[in-house]
Design a protein around this motif. Sequence first.
Motif, PDB file in Angstrom:
ATOM      1  N   ARG A 327     -29.552 -22.543  -8.332  1.00 32.17           N
ATOM      2  CA  ARG A 327     -29.772 -21.888  -9.631  1.00 32.17           C
ATOM      3  C   ARG A 327     -28.543 -21.969 -10.516  1.00 32.17           C
ATOM      4  O   ARG A 327     -28.667 -21.930 -11.753  1.00 32.17           O
ATOM      5  N   MET A 328     -27.365 -22.095  -9.928  1.00 36.52           N
ATOM      6  CA  MET A 328     -26.184 -22.334 -10.750  1.00 36.52           C
ATOM      7  C   MET A 328     -26.212 -23.753 -11.332  1.00 36.52           C
ATOM      8  O   MET A 328     -25.760 -23.987 -12.453  1.00 36.52           O
ATOM      9  N   ILE A 329     -26.757 -24.709 -10.576  1.00 36.23           N
ATOM     10  CA  ILE A 329     -26.941 -26.063 -11.098  1.00 36.23           C
ATOM     11  C   ILE A 329     -27.923 -26.028 -12.268  1.00 36.23           C
ATOM     12  O   ILE A 329     -27.690 -26.636 -13.327  1.00 36.23           O
ATOM     13  N   LEU A 330     -29.043 -25.303 -12.089  1.00 30.84           N
ATOM     14  CA  LEU A 330     -30.023 -25.175 -13.174  1.00 30.84           C
ATOM     15  C   LEU A 330     -29.395 -24.502 -14.385  1.00 30.84           C
ATOM     16  O   LEU A 330     -29.677 -24.879 -15.531  1.00 30.84           O
ATOM     17  N   ILE A 397     -23.868  -9.301  -5.530  1.00 32.84           N
ATOM     18  CA  ILE A 397     -22.405  -9.400  -5.471  1.00 32.84           C
ATOM     19  C   ILE A 397     -21.866  -9.919  -6.807  1.00 32.84           C
ATOM     20  O   ILE A 397     -20.864  -9.411  -7.329  1.00 32.84           O
ATOM     21  N   GLU A 398     -22.538 -10.925  -7.355  1.00 30.20           N
ATOM     22  CA  GLU A 398     -22.131 -11.471  -8.649  1.00 30.20           C
ATOM     23  C   GLU A 398     -22.130 -10.388  -9.731  1.00 30.20           C
ATOM     24  O   GLU A 398     -21.186 -10.278 -10.519  1.00 30.20           O
ATOM     25  N   GLY A 402     -18.633  -9.558 -11.182  1.00 35.16           N
ATOM     26  CA  GLY A 402     -18.574 -10.313 -12.426  1.00 35.16           C
ATOM     27  C   GLY A 402     -18.714 -11.811 -12.192  1.00 35.16           C
ATOM     28  O   GLY A 402     -18.290 -12.333 -11.151  1.00 35.16           O
ATOM     29  N   MET A 403     -19.307 -12.490 -13.155  1.00 30.97           N
ATOM     30  CA  MET A 403     -19.588 -13.923 -13.018  1.00 30.97           C
ATOM     31  C   MET A 403     -18.322 -14.748 -12.843  1.00 30.97           C
ATOM     32  O   MET A 403     -18.266 -15.652 -12.000  1.00 30.97           O
ATOM     33  N   PHE A 409     -14.794 -17.158  -6.370  1.00 26.52           N
ATOM     34  CA  PHE A 409     -15.068 -16.869  -4.968  1.00 26.52           C
ATOM     35  C   PHE A 409     -15.911 -17.980  -4.332  1.00 26.52           C
ATOM     36  O   PHE A 409     -15.669 -18.380  -3.196  1.00 26.52           O
ATOM     37  N   THR A 410     -16.896 -18.481  -5.079  1.00 23.89           N
ATOM     38  CA  THR A 410     -17.751 -19.549  -4.562  1.00 23.89           C
ATOM     39  C   THR A 410     -16.922 -20.760  -4.150  1.00 23.89           C
ATOM     40  O   THR A 410     -17.090 -21.307  -3.052  1.00 23.89           O
ATOM     41  N   LYS A 411     -16.020 -21.175  -5.021  1.00 19.74           N
ATOM     42  CA  LYS A 411     -15.162 -22.315  -4.700  1.00 19.74           C
ATOM     43  C   LYS A 411     -14.266 -22.009  -3.503  1.00 19.74           C
ATOM     44  O   LYS A 411     -14.082 -22.854  -2.610  1.00 19.74           O
ATOM     45  N   ALA A 412     -13.724 -20.794  -3.453  1.00 22.77           N
ATOM     46  CA  ALA A 412     -12.826 -20.422  -2.353  1.00 22.77           C
ATOM     47  C   ALA A 412     -13.564 -20.363  -1.020  1.00 22.77           C
ATOM     48  O   ALA A 412     -13.047 -20.802   0.020  1.00 22.77           O
ATOM     49  N   TYR A 413     -14.774 -19.848  -1.034  1.00 24.60           N
ATOM     50  CA  TYR A 413     -15.585 -19.720   0.184  1.00 24.60           C
ATOM     51  C   TYR A 413     -15.876 -21.086   0.784  1.00 24.60           C
ATOM     52  O   TYR A 413     -15.690 -21.316   1.990  1.00 24.60           O
ATOM     53  N   PHE A 414     -16.324 -22.026  -0.041  1.00 20.55           N
ATOM     54  CA  PHE A 414     -16.673 -23.344   0.485  1.00 20.55           C
ATOM     55  C   PHE A 414     -15.446 -24.164   0.855  1.00 20.55           C
ATOM     56  O   PHE A 414     -15.535 -25.066   1.697  1.00 20.55           O
ATOM     57  N   ALA A 415     -14.317 -23.861   0.269  1.00 18.09           N
ATOM     58  CA  ALA A 415     -13.071 -24.524   0.677  1.00 18.09           C
ATOM     59  C   ALA A 415     -12.587 -23.966   2.016  1.00 18.09           C
ATOM     60  O   ALA A 415     -12.147 -24.710   2.895  1.00 18.09           O
ATOM     61  N   GLU A 416     -12.688 -22.656   2.186  1.00 15.47           N
ATOM     62  CA  GLU A 416     -12.195 -22.000   3.395  1.00 15.47           C
ATOM     63  C   GLU A 416     -12.983 -22.412   4.635  1.00 15.47           C
ATOM     64  O   GLU A 416     -12.417 -22.619   5.710  1.00 15.47           O
TER      65      GLU A 416
END
Length: 615
Positions: A327-330, A397-398, A402-403, A409-416
């Motif tokens: 949905r973020m892609i959309l 959570i978003e 906040g967006m 956080f999304t970027k940090a989570y997938f990097a971690e």
Amino acid sequence: MIVTKATDPSSLSNLSDWRTTKFDLDLTVDFGKKIVTGTVELALKPTHVNVTEIVLDTSYLDIHSIRIGEEDVDDFTLDERNTLGSALHIPHVLRTRMVNTTVHVSIKFSTTSNCTALQWLPPAQTSGKQHPYLFSQCQAIHARSLFPCQDTPSVKAPYTARVRSPLPVVMSALRTSTSYDRDTGLTEYNFEQPLPIPSYLVALASGDLASARIGPRSTLWTEPKELLASKWEFEHDTEEFIRTAESTVSNYAWQTYDILILPPSFPYGGMENPNMTFATPTLVSGDRSNVDVVAHELAHSWSGNLVTNVSWEHFWLNEGWTVYLERMILRGMHGEEARQFSALIGYQALVDSVDEFKEQGHMEYTRLIPDLTGCKDPDDAFSSVPYEKGFALLYHIEKTIGMDLMDEFTKAYFAEYRLKTIDSFTFRSFLENWVKTNGGEEVSEKLAKEIDWEDWFYAQGLAKVDPNFDTTLAQKCYALTKKWEEADDSTSFSKDDIKDWLPGQLVLFLDKLGALSTPLSNSKVEKLAAAYDLRSSHNAEVLSRYYAVALKSKWSDVYKEVADWLGTVGRMKFVRPTYRLLRESDKELAVKTFERFKDFYHPICREMVKKDLGL
């Protein structure tokens, strides 16, 4: 290779003793016997020095021989089969007292007619009608019926494969070479998957396949007869999906993103096999209205394939995150209204799943973390719950942090957790610590106050929090639903009612009609089809919803049409609810229809429908 924890209730292997670091497949496809024969070599490392045996997952496999290194193993045993398969016991005591040693186990095997991972299609069930077809579906625990392995998402390893077949072969890996053997008439295809993946992402297909480029790093594969229509459907959006996903998370890690359009019996909308998404032909509707499913499968390239749930009890970490990224892609391509509308439709699917589990007496499967101990089949828990309840948690959570912070956080989570496996509790801990460090004390306290983790993880049914999605695009659907509900014989309807609607708006409108407390009259159902030309639609999303409205209205004129349609589509999203509704309307016809088409369905779908019909 990563193992986050030593137990998985859906695996029979001894995960606390061994870890797979690599595996190599050498396979031959036999269309005549409908079996795959071959060898798997597993590179295993012990976790301690006191191991006494190797235990692997198998299901309906014939085990021919086993070697450890250069020595034959004659005293291996197979347990009696249960829901999770048959544990393969291979005696072995370490000769060295070092845990970093690697043990190479080579197993010769063949699949059997009961293999749940494979579907063999005769030529008549393909579009070309000339060649047979084979495809696999290993999620959730069906890889063990294709080859012996540690069949758990908690173990990830790279693999290579050498596959011989009379017809073209694709896999969830990069093809490295091909060669033809005149003596056997078989072509050998070699593949390599350099990134560690869990067993459920091993995928194989072989058939009369043609290909066409649909982007700078994407190729579409399908039967020749379907190639042009499928290419047109996906070439416009695929690369834009990838670029938008990269800007949302990180660079695409798998080099190529190809799509295989399977024959109609494929049981899912798509399967996120690395390098080769398997997709249902119901996506090819001629108007690009269903290509957003590619956004979902592509999002799995990060959520599920790079960062993987440790077990099927934590499936929401795969699917909830994937829906969120989808949905973020959309949002990136079509704006926030499109994301909100997609979420609204998804939430209705969640409500429907909760209602269905309630009717079946299985509300335990509406928990975000279901209990799968006691030899429960993970397929029984499959529904929109991990997808949409998982998304609802991430969306909450978003809204809480906040967006902007959620994007970081999304970027940090997938990097971690890249290339690792993770459970829900690790996710919670990482989120809380990251927010405290990067969001400050005030946001951290707000998160602690707003998120009731016990409720989200373990409560049955819908979450207590109302997601309050924006209804801007939905209001026209609601208004037209009300007009149909209140209509009399003098009320007129036409295609102008739905002029300029998005495909999803028509789906939501039909969903709302099907959910009315008092079903539409037979005359209204007939009028509905005529007004919007629904019965001639090539969009399975639309047609299945219309049939649901008709079946709930007990309009018998459509029963045979529905029964015939069930023999053309194998996607469980459409097949299972339609059979359940047909059962309520005409149980005898439902059973006869299933008996008529059961060999058309994938083994997973076939077993699920049998349960739905009480057979």
